[in-house]
Design an enzyme around this catalytic site. Structure first.
Site, PDB file in Angstrom:
ATOM      1  N   SER A 138       4.486   5.414  -2.222  1.00 25.43           N
ATOM      2  CA  SER A 138       3.655   6.499  -1.701  1.00 25.43           C
ATOM      3  C   SER A 138       4.197   7.824  -2.239  1.00 25.43           C
ATOM      4  O   SER A 138       5.406   7.927  -2.510  1.00 25.43           O
ATOM      5  CB  SER A 138       3.732   6.519  -0.176  1.00 25.43           C
ATOM      6  OG  SER A 138       3.134   7.696   0.345  1.00 25.43           O
ATOM      7  N   TYR A 148       9.074   6.536   7.480  1.00 26.75           N
ATOM      8  CA  TYR A 148       8.133   5.964   6.488  1.00 26.75           C
ATOM      9  C   TYR A 148       8.483   6.485   5.097  1.00 26.75           C
ATOM     10  O   TYR A 148       8.593   5.706   4.140  1.00 26.75           O
ATOM     11  CB  TYR A 148       6.701   6.345   6.870  1.00 26.75           C
ATOM     12  CG  TYR A 148       5.651   5.881   5.875  1.00 26.75           C
ATOM     13  CD1 TYR A 148       5.158   4.580   5.916  1.00 26.75           C
ATOM     14  CD2 TYR A 148       5.157   6.743   4.897  1.00 26.75           C
ATOM     15  CE1 TYR A 148       4.195   4.142   5.006  1.00 26.75           C
ATOM     16  CE2 TYR A 148       4.202   6.316   3.989  1.00 26.75           C
ATOM     17  CZ  TYR A 148       3.717   5.022   4.047  1.00 26.75           C
ATOM     18  OH  TYR A 148       2.779   4.593   3.142  1.00 26.75           O
TER      19      TYR A 148
HETATM   20  N1  LIG Z   1      -3.866   4.477   2.587  1.00 24.30           N
HETATM   21  C1  LIG Z   1      -3.025   5.446   2.266  1.00 24.30           C
HETATM   22  O1  LIG Z   1      -3.309   6.661   2.449  1.00 24.30           O
HETATM   23  C2  LIG Z   1      -1.706   5.120   1.601  1.00 24.30           C
HETATM   24  C3  LIG Z   1      -1.009   6.172   0.990  1.00 24.30           C
HETATM   25  C4  LIG Z   1       0.192   5.892   0.352  1.00 24.30           C
HETATM   26  C5  LIG Z   1       0.696   4.612   0.334  1.00 24.30           C
HETATM   27  N2  LIG Z   1       0.006   3.608   0.964  1.00 24.30           N
HETATM   28  C6  LIG Z   1       0.600   2.252   0.918  1.00 24.30           C
HETATM   29  O2  LIG Z   1      -0.338   1.358   0.346  1.00 24.30           O
HETATM   30  C7  LIG Z   1      -0.089   0.016   0.815  1.00 24.30           C
HETATM   31  C8  LIG Z   1      -1.393  -0.607   1.262  1.00 24.30           C
HETATM   32  O3  LIG Z   1      -1.908   0.155   2.352  1.00 24.30           O
HETATM   33  P1  LIG Z   1      -3.461   0.305   2.644  1.00 24.30           P
HETATM   34  O4  LIG Z   1      -3.721   1.745   2.778  1.00 24.30           O
HETATM   35  O5  LIG Z   1      -4.278  -0.495   1.696  1.00 24.30           O
HETATM   36  O6  LIG Z   1      -3.482  -0.349   4.127  1.00 24.30           O
HETATM   37  P2  LIG Z   1      -4.544  -1.260   4.910  1.00 24.30           P
HETATM   38  O7  LIG Z   1      -5.926  -0.985   4.446  1.00 24.30           O
HETATM   39  O8  LIG Z   1      -4.222  -1.065   6.345  1.00 24.30           O
HETATM   40  O9  LIG Z   1      -4.130  -2.757   4.464  1.00 24.30           O
HETATM   41  C9  LIG Z   1      -2.880  -3.281   4.807  1.00 24.30           C
HETATM   42  C10 LIG Z   1      -2.755  -4.732   4.328  1.00 24.30           C
HETATM   43  O10 LIG Z   1      -1.409  -5.165   4.592  1.00 24.30           O
HETATM   44  C11 LIG Z   1      -1.432  -6.356   5.380  1.00 24.30           C
HETATM   45  N3  LIG Z   1      -0.259  -6.335   6.277  1.00 24.30           N
HETATM   46  C12 LIG Z   1       0.075  -5.384   7.199  1.00 24.30           C
HETATM   47  N4  LIG Z   1       1.167  -5.741   7.883  1.00 24.30           N
HETATM   48  C13 LIG Z   1       1.554  -6.953   7.386  1.00 24.30           C
HETATM   49  C14 LIG Z   1       2.589  -7.870   7.713  1.00 24.30           C
HETATM   50  N5  LIG Z   1       3.446  -7.632   8.720  1.00 24.30           N
HETATM   51  N6  LIG Z   1       2.683  -9.027   7.004  1.00 24.30           N
HETATM   52  C15 LIG Z   1       1.791  -9.303   6.018  1.00 24.30           C
HETATM   53  N7  LIG Z   1       0.785  -8.490   5.673  1.00 24.30           N
HETATM   54  C16 LIG Z   1       0.653  -7.337   6.355  1.00 24.30           C
HETATM   55  C17 LIG Z   1      -2.771  -6.299   6.135  1.00 24.30           C
HETATM   56  O11 LIG Z   1      -3.262  -7.589   6.497  1.00 24.30           O
HETATM   57  P3  LIG Z   1      -2.971  -8.258   7.968  1.00 24.30           P
HETATM   58  O12 LIG Z   1      -3.168  -7.188   8.992  1.00 24.30           O
HETATM   59  O13 LIG Z   1      -3.912  -9.415   8.063  1.00 24.30           O
HETATM   60  O14 LIG Z   1      -1.554  -8.745   7.897  1.00 24.30           O
HETATM   61  C18 LIG Z   1      -3.684  -5.696   5.053  1.00 24.30           C
HETATM   62  O15 LIG Z   1      -4.114  -6.700   4.167  1.00 24.30           O
HETATM   63  C19 LIG Z   1       0.969   0.159   1.926  1.00 24.30           C
HETATM   64  O16 LIG Z   1       2.233  -0.208   1.406  1.00 24.30           O
HETATM   65  C20 LIG Z   1       0.943   1.645   2.277  1.00 24.30           C
HETATM   66  O17 LIG Z   1       2.191   2.080   2.773  1.00 24.30           O
HETATM   67  C21 LIG Z   1      -1.167   3.837   1.589  1.00 24.30           C
END
Ligand SMILES: NC(=O)c1ccc[n+]([C@@H]2O[C@H](COP(=O)([O-])OP(=O)(O)OC[C@H]3O[C@@H](n4cnc5c(N)ncnc54)[C@H](OP(=O)(O)O)[C@@H]3O)[C@@H](O)[C@H]2O)c1
Length: 252
Positions: A138, A148
């Site tokens: 991130s 975080y």
């Molecule tokens: N969205 C943003 O603004 C943003 C910005 C910077 C970085 N990121 C990073 O991008 C990555 C993806 O995030 P996203 O925004 O796509 O989030 P998201 O839409 O909430 O998706 C999260 C995914 O991770 C899985 N997950 C969560 N906890 C888990 C666990 N304990 N074990 C296995 N799987 C798990 C969820 O599936 P289940 O719930 O079924 O397990 C889901 O498939 C993360 O590492 C996040 O920190 C996001």
């Protein structure tokens, strides 16, 4: 046929990775907690792209379940060519307002899972002399903003080191640093889109398209979109203490 293992492929950034990798012809191994959602996603990917999709339900917080994913990555009979360490979540409250177990669970997914899955994948890949890892970090990693950010700073540092260490053994490691991206991440934290102005929100498909291009070019860091390139460059130039004071200005 190449194989990619994606953690967190049922929503947001991970789902975009799964679709774009399938479109490129990768067979997939999908890892997340919600089995039904994984099965539905797998069926959609098989139909849309004609690729083989394996479902591996696991909670990455659970050390035994994490070990099954690591074992899948190091299985010499079923090589995985690309690991996407993407699963993650954030905590809405500040450090001391969370229980220490909530903090530990976040650290388990953002750091321990990334380290253990990278260990398994790097072993197998460097043995074969080829492979790739994309670690989803991130832009928060560049800013001192709570635990975080600290966890993501580990991912940046680890990825930057690993990319140089394992490039001579044929493994490409890329660290993707997204800014605010339209996914379920903020919804799950119960934080609205109003937390950042419209122009700061990125589209997950576009972000992943850039990340995959950067990875194919062997880039160590992928920071999609100009606004976040500026923010991360500035953050690297300004001392952490100054940034922290600046961020604290609006706080009650
Ligand atoms: N969205 C943003 O603004 C943003 C910005 C910077 C970085 N990121 C990073 O991008 C990555 C993806 O995030 P996203 O925004 O796509 O989030 P998201 O839409 O909430 O998706 C999260 C995914 O991770 C899985 N997950 C969560 N906890 C888990 C666990 N304990 N074990 C296995 N799987 C798990 C969820 O599936 P289940 O719930 O079924 O397990 C889901 O498939 C993360 O590492 C996040 O920190 C996001």
């Amino acid at each position: 046929m190449s194989v990619a293992l994606v953690t967190g492929p049922t929503a947001g950034i991970g789902r975009s990775f799964a679709h774009q990798l399938a479109e490129q012809g990768y067979d997939l191994v999908l890892v997340a907690r919600d089995k039904e959602r994984l099965e539905a996603e797998a069926a959609e990917l098989r139909t849309a792209y004609g690729v083989a999709v394996e479902v591996l339900p696991a909670d990455l917080v659970d050390r035994a379940e994490l070990a099954t994913v690591a074992a899948r990555l190091s299985d010499p009979a079923r090589p995985v060519d690309l690991l996407v360490n993407n699963a993650g979540f954030g905590l809405k409250k500040r450090f001391l307002d969370n229980t220490v177990d909530e903090e530990q669970a976040m650290l388990d997914v953002l750091v321990t899972a990334v380290m253990r899955l990278s260990h398994a994948a790097l072993g197998a890949m460097s043995e074969r002399g080829s492979g790739g890892i994309i670690n989803v970090s991130s832009v928060a990693a560049f800013l001192p903003r709570g635990s975080y950010s600290a966890a993501k700073a580990y991912v940046n540092s680890f990825s930057e080191w690993a990319s140089r260490e394992y490039a001579p053994r044929g493994v490409t490691v890329t660290c993707l640093c997204p800014g605010f991206t339209k996914t379920e991440f903020h919804e799950r934290m119960q934080v609205g889109r109003g937390s950042a102005p419209d122009f700061m929100w990125l589209d997950a498909d576009e972000l992943v398209r850039t990340a995959l291009k950067d990875h194919a070019r062997g880039k160590v860091f992928s920071i999609p979109s100009p606004q976040y390139k500026v923010i991360s460059t500035a953050a690297r130039l300004i001392a952490g203490g100054v940034l922290q004071r600046f961020q604290g200005l609006g706080r009650k």
